[in-house]
Design a protein around this motif. Structure first.
Motif, PDB file in Angstrom:
ATOM      1  N   GLU A 110     -12.552 -23.332  25.058  1.00  0.00           N
ATOM      2  CA  GLU A 110     -13.541 -22.417  24.478  1.00  0.00           C
ATOM      3  C   GLU A 110     -13.077 -21.895  23.123  1.00  0.00           C
ATOM      4  O   GLU A 110     -13.900 -21.741  22.198  1.00  0.00           O
ATOM      5  N   PHE A 111     -11.790 -21.643  22.999  1.00  0.00           N
ATOM      6  CA  PHE A 111     -11.262 -21.095  21.749  1.00  0.00           C
ATOM      7  C   PHE A 111     -11.429 -22.079  20.597  1.00  0.00           C
ATOM      8  O   PHE A 111     -12.004 -21.746  19.550  1.00  0.00           O
ATOM      9  N   PHE A 112     -10.929 -23.306  20.756  1.00  0.00           N
ATOM     10  CA  PHE A 112     -10.980 -24.267  19.657  1.00  0.00           C
ATOM     11  C   PHE A 112     -12.394 -24.795  19.428  1.00  0.00           C
ATOM     12  O   PHE A 112     -12.772 -25.091  18.286  1.00  0.00           O
ATOM     13  N   LEU A 113     -13.176 -24.897  20.487  1.00  0.00           N
ATOM     14  CA  LEU A 113     -14.574 -25.282  20.318  1.00  0.00           C
ATOM     15  C   LEU A 113     -15.320 -24.196  19.541  1.00  0.00           C
ATOM     16  O   LEU A 113     -16.138 -24.495  18.654  1.00  0.00           O
ATOM     17  N   GLY A 114     -15.013 -22.944  19.866  1.00  0.00           N
ATOM     18  CA  GLY A 114     -15.633 -21.834  19.159  1.00  0.00           C
ATOM     19  C   GLY A 114     -15.252 -21.797  17.689  1.00  0.00           C
ATOM     20  O   GLY A 114     -16.097 -21.523  16.824  1.00  0.00           O
ATOM     21  N   LEU A 115     -13.980 -22.095  17.372  1.00  0.00           N
ATOM     22  CA  LEU A 115     -13.550 -22.123  15.979  1.00  0.00           C
ATOM     23  C   LEU A 115     -14.266 -23.226  15.204  1.00  0.00           C
ATOM     24  O   LEU A 115     -14.686 -23.022  14.053  1.00  0.00           O
TER      25      LEU A 115
END
Length: 405
Positions: free
Chosen positions: A369-374
Motif C-alpha cells: 500500500e505504501f509504495f503503490l500509494g507513492l
C-alpha cells in the motif's frame, strides 16, 4: 561567464570533479563509523548524528548559497568554501575531542555545500541548448557515482591509516581541487551588486515557486527522491527478512541500483538532443510512478521482478536529476544559482523524508500500500503540473516553459 570551446569543457570537468569529491565527503567515512565510535569512546547514535548533521547542513546551505552566488559571484563563494573544507578536514584528522570533531565535520559540510550549486549554475552559464543538457548529464553522472565509490575508498583508506587517514585524504584532494579551480574557474561578475538578506532570499524563492516550471521541478523533484530513498532503505529489509539473503548478497543487489542511475544519466544525454525536455519529463516521471507501483506489486512475490523495478527506478532517477537541473538552469537566467540551490534543497529533504515516512507508514499500512500509494501520488501530482505547464508558453530552443504566475 559565458564562454565556449575548450575552456568551457575544462571548466565542466573541473566543477564536475569538484562536485564528485564534495560528495565523497558525505559518505566516505561510513565504513569506519564503528572505529570512530571506539576511538572517541562515544555511542553509535552520537556518530550517526554527525552523518545526519552533515546532510542537514548541506541541505540548508543550498538555500543560502544560491542567492549569495547570484548576488556576489560564484568564484567568491567557491574558493573560500574549498579553503574552509581543507581546514575542517585537517581539524577532523587531528582532534581527539568528539565535540570538536562534530564542529569540524559541520564546517566541512558548510565548505562543500556550495560546490554542487556552483557546478550546476556554471554549466548553465557556459553551455546552451542541447550542449547544456549533455554537460549537465556528464556532471550528474559523476555525481551519481560518488555515493557508490565513497564507501569503497573509505574502507581502503580507513583500513590502512585509520579514520584520520580518511580526513587527510579529503584534505589532500581538496588542496588539489583548490589549485584546479584557481587555474580554470572563470572570474565572474554578479548581475547586481546587492546585499543578501532574508527579504532578498524570500523573494528569490517566492518567484521560483510561483513560476510554473520552478514549482513543478521542486515538487516533482522532492517526490522523486522521497520514493527513491524509501525504496533504498526498504530494500535490505525485504531481502533479509523475506528472501533470507546474506548481507554480502544484499550488498551486491545495490550495484544494479547504482549502475542504473548512471545509465539513466547517459540515456538523458542521448535523448535530450532528440526530444524536447517536457516530453522527457513526462516519460521519466511516468516511468518512475509505474516502477514504484511495480516495486510494490513484486517486492514480496518475485526477486527478478523486484530487481527489474529497481533498475527502472534507478534509470528514471538518473535521468530526472540532469533533466530537472537543465530545466531550472534554462528557466532562471538571472537567478540560476538560487534555482539550482532550491532544487538541491528539495532533493536532500526528499532523501531525508523518504526513510522517515517509510518507518511511520509501515506501522499502519503494508509495504504494498505504501509504495503503490507513492506511485499513485507521483502520477496524480505530475498530471496536475503537466496541465499547468501546457497552459503556459514554451521556450522552443530549450523546451522549457517560460510562463510565470
Amino acid at each position: 561567464m559565458r564562454q565556449a570551446g575548450t575552456h568551457a569543457v575544462y571548466v565542466l570537468y573541473v566543477v564536475s570533479l569538484s562536485a564528485f569529491f564534495a560528495s565523497l565527503n558525505q559518505n566516505i567515512y561510513s565504513p569506519v563509523i564503528p572505529l570512530v565510535r571506539d576511538v572517541f569512546d562515544v555511542s553509535l547514535h552520537s556518530v550517526n548524528l554527525t552523518v545526519s548533521l552533515f546532510i542537514f547542513i548541506t541541505a540548508v546551505m543550498q538555500l543560502i548559497f544560491g542567492p549569495l552566488i547570484d548576488l556576489k559571484g560564484a568564484r567568491k563563494v567557491l574558493i573560500p568554501g574549498i579553503l574552509l573544507a581543507i581546514g575542517a578536514s585537517i581539524g577532523c584528522a587531528l582532534t581527539s575531542n568528539f565535540v570538536l570533531f562534530t564542529i569540524f565535520r559541520s564546517l566541512q559540510a558548510v565548505g562543500t555545500a556550495a560546490v554542487p550549486v556552483i557546478a550546476a549554475a556554471a554549466i548553465g552559464q557556459l553551455f546552451t541548448g542541447s550542449e547544456r543538457g549533455r554537460a549537465m548529464a556528464t556532471y550528474q553522472m559523476l555525481l551519481s557515482v560518488a555515493p557508490a565509490i565513497a564507501p569503497v575508498i573509505g574502507g581502503v583508506v580507513g583500513g590502512a591509516w585509520g579514520y584520520s587517514g580518511i580526513f587527510w585524504f579529503l584534505a589532500g584532494t581538496s588542496v588539489l581541487l583548490l589549485a584546479m579551480n584557481l587555474l580554470f574557474f572563470p572570474k565572474d561578475k554578479p548581475a547586481a551588486a546587492r546585499s543578501l538578506n532574508l527579504h532578498t532570499m524570500i523573494n528569490h524563492y517566492r518567484s521560483i515557486m510561483r513560476n510554473r516550471t520552478g514549482g513543478a521541478v521542486l515538487t516533482l523533484g522532492f517526490l522523486a527522491f522521497l520514493i527513491y530513498f524509501a525504496v533504498l532503505v526498504y530494500l535490505p529489509v525485504v531481502l533479509t527478512d523475506h528472501y533470507r539473503l546474506s548481507l554480502a548478497l544484499v550488498g551486491l543487489l545495490y550495484v544494479p541500483a547504482a549502475g542504473s542511475t548512471v545509465a539513466g544519466s547517459l540515456l538523458f544525454k542521448y535523448l535530450q538532443t532528440r526530444r524536447p525536455l517536457p516530453q522527457l519529463c513526462w516519460l521519466f516521471n511516468a516511468g518512475l510512478a509505474l516502477a514504484s507501483a511495480g516495486f510494490a506489486l513484486t517486492h514480496s512475490w518475485t526477486l527478478a521482478g523486484m530487481s527489474a523495478a529497481l533498475v527502472v527506478i534507478g534509470i528514471c532517477i538518473g535521468a530526472l536529476s540532469p533533466l530537472y537541473a537543465t530545466m531550472m538552469a534554462g528557466e532562471f537566467e538571472d537567478s540560476r544559482a538560487s534555482a539550482i540551490g532550491g532544487y538541491n534543497f528539495v532533493r536532500y529533504i526528499g532523501m531525508a523524508a523518504g526513510p522517515v515516512l517509510l518507518s511511520w507508514c509501515l506501522a499502519i499500512i503494508s509495504p504494498l500500500e505504501f509504495f503503490l500509494g507513492l506511485g499513485l501520488l507521483l502520477g496524480v501530482v505530475f498530471m496536475l503540473w503537466l496541465r499547468l505547464l501546457q497552459a503556459g508558453s514554451s521556450k522552443s530552443a530549450e523546451g522549457v516553459d517560460l510562463s510565470r504566475s
